[in-house]
Write an enzyme that holds these catalytic residues in place. Structure first.
Site, short mmCIF file in Angstrom:
data_model
loop_
_atom_site.label_atom_id
_atom_site.label_comp_id
_atom_site.label_asym_id
_atom_site.label_seq_id
_atom_site.Cartn_x
_atom_site.Cartn_y
_atom_site.Cartn_z
N SER A 31 0.84 -1.20 0.00
CA SER A 31 0.00 0.00 0.00
C SER A 31 0.87 1.25 0.00
O SER A 31 2.08 1.17 -0.31
CB SER A 31 -0.93 -0.03 1.21
N ASN A 32 0.33 2.38 0.33
CA ASN A 32 1.12 3.63 0.40
C ASN A 32 0.57 4.52 1.51
O ASN A 32 -0.37 4.15 2.20
CB ASN A 32 1.09 4.34 -0.96
N HIS A 33 1.18 5.70 1.67
CA HIS A 33 0.87 6.54 2.84
C HIS A 33 -0.33 7.48 2.65
O HIS A 33 -0.55 8.36 3.48
CB HIS A 33 2.08 7.40 3.19
#
Ligand code: CTP
Length: 402
Positions: free
Chosen positions: A209-211
């Protein structure tokens, strides 16, 4: 834009930023509003009622009884008189009272009696503003329908630098003017917003995933909603609560789920905003059981995900507006313009990955907006709420806008 004839209650609480309420009063009076000030007892330590009485041309109230005249300051009447109640600056203490229904002074009693919309402009020190108790109270106050004028970033009275400064009076004035004048300029429009990250499963317990926090997408959703649009959110997993009474909400995890949800409603939308940070790749195979480690290195084979904005851009109908986002670390402008073209966007919002206080997780942002005619616009470092308002204003400048 005039505020002629608008009745504004301005609450002032104990904060260094109380001196700014004098400037705000002046700005409101200058634009034609009637301003009635209510000060909390501790606000009196920071600014004199005389200053505010002179600027507002009305007596300032701070207690249930006027000690000199013995007159009763009726909080119910005050609450009913106003078209808008704004508390600026809002201290942590008064916020806690508002969030929990405490009522021990004229200001909190008026808040509980007011039937008009309420705007809150907090001012606090850096760590105080981030304290979970304060965050919780802010969320709670917003869930009652209060409009948050999020604190801005910069140097704070303590010398610390970060978020906590009360929104500048000029910006508050802008929000109030928009509130009264732009309220319904997106009425009748259906808006789809993709937001947040996507999660691409590796096995039953792990993912890529990412932030992305979803804050920018949510700020846009709130702006569209407050300006009259019907808003459809397709959200990846985010930690901010979304009020499902305000939006049509579909929660998804992966890029392919996000695509399916977006594709299903795309045809009936007037405006589509692609604010999600969609993972470009996903594991080629999702392991059915938790992957166990062994002594060797491991690698995960990735497959390309569907590009939601690109696919829907191919079937964009005449009159539909597509807005994209880009986050770049190099050749920012060239890459953003290439995406504008490739994905058939009518506008692309370039997030700065390098500027402090902008991008993922922050409450502030700094963007440059590009249009296909080559025109661009810089927002400067402002709150995500202000960026959202700017994006909506720019959408109205797109030629297909009707
Ligand atoms: N986007 C999308 N689906 C994807 C990837 C991106 O809908 N699979 C949308 C984003 O929501 C954004 C725009 O496309 O509005 C650009 O996203 P970005 O991640 O910056 O661009 P990519 O095309 O993924 O290119 P790269 O990651 O290589 O910069």
């Amino acid at each position: 834009m005039s505020l002629q004839g608008k009745r504004i209650l301005l609450g002032v609480t104990g904060s260094i930023a109380a001196y700014k309420s004098a400037h705000l009063t002046r700005l409101l009076i200058k634009s034609g509003a009637e301003v009635q000030l209510i000060m909390s007892a501790s606000a009196l330590d920071f600014i004199t009622p005389l200053t505010l009485t002179t600027l507002s041309k009305r007596p300032v109230y701070s207690d249930f009884f006027d000690k000199k005249s013995g007159e009763w300051n009726n909080h119910v009447e005050l609450g009913l008189w106003a078209d808008l109640f704004i508390v600026a600056p809002l201290s942590a203490n008064t916020l806690a009272k508002f969030a929990n229904g405490l009522c021990d002074n004229l200001l909190s009693a008026t808040y509980l009696s007011a039937r008009c919309p309420v705007m809150l402009a907090p001012a606090m020190d850096l760590d105080m503003y981030q304290h979970p108790a304060v965050r919780d109270n802010l969320r709670k106050a917003q869930s009652f329908g209060n409009i948050l004028l999020d604190a801005e970033s910069g140097e704070l009275a303590s010398g610390l630098v970060g978020q906590g400064r009360m929104m500048e009076p000029e910006h508050i004035l802008m929000q109030i003017e928009r509130f009264f004048h732009h309220k319904a300029d997106f009425k009748g429009k259906k808006v789809m917003i993709t937001l947040g990250p996507t999660q691409e499963a590796i096995d039953p317990v792990r993912f890529i995933s990412n932030h992305s926090s979803g804050k920018m997408g949510l700020a846009l959703a709130n702006s569209f909603k407050s300006r009259g649009a019907e808003v459809y959110l397709i959200s990846g997993p985010i930690s901010i609560a979304i009020d499902s009474a305000d939006f049509y909400l579909t929660q998804v995890k992966s890029a392919s789920e996000m695509y399916q949800a977006a594709e299903a409603i795309h045809g009936s939308m007037d405006i589509c905003v692609f604010a999600a940070a969609v993972a470009d790749y996903a594991p080629a195979k999702i392991a059915e059981e938790k992957i166990k480690k062994d002594d060797s290195e491991m690698s995960i084979q990735l497959k390309k995900n569907v590009d939601i904005a690109f696919e829907l851009g191919k079937i964009k109908k005449l009159g539909q507006i597509h807005v994209g986002f880009a986050l770049e670390t190099t050749n920012e402008e060239a890459y953003a313009k290439a995406k504008l073209d490739k994905k058939n966007f009518d506008m692309i919002v370039l997030n700065s990955a390098t500027e402090k206080g902008a991008g993922f997780q922050h409450d502030t942002n700094s963007v440059r907006i590009f249009r296909p005619d080559g025109k661009s616009l810089d927002s400067g470092l402002v709150s995500k709420v202000q960026v959202a308002e700017l994006i909506l204003d720019e959408i109205k400048n797109i030629p297909v806008w009707i």
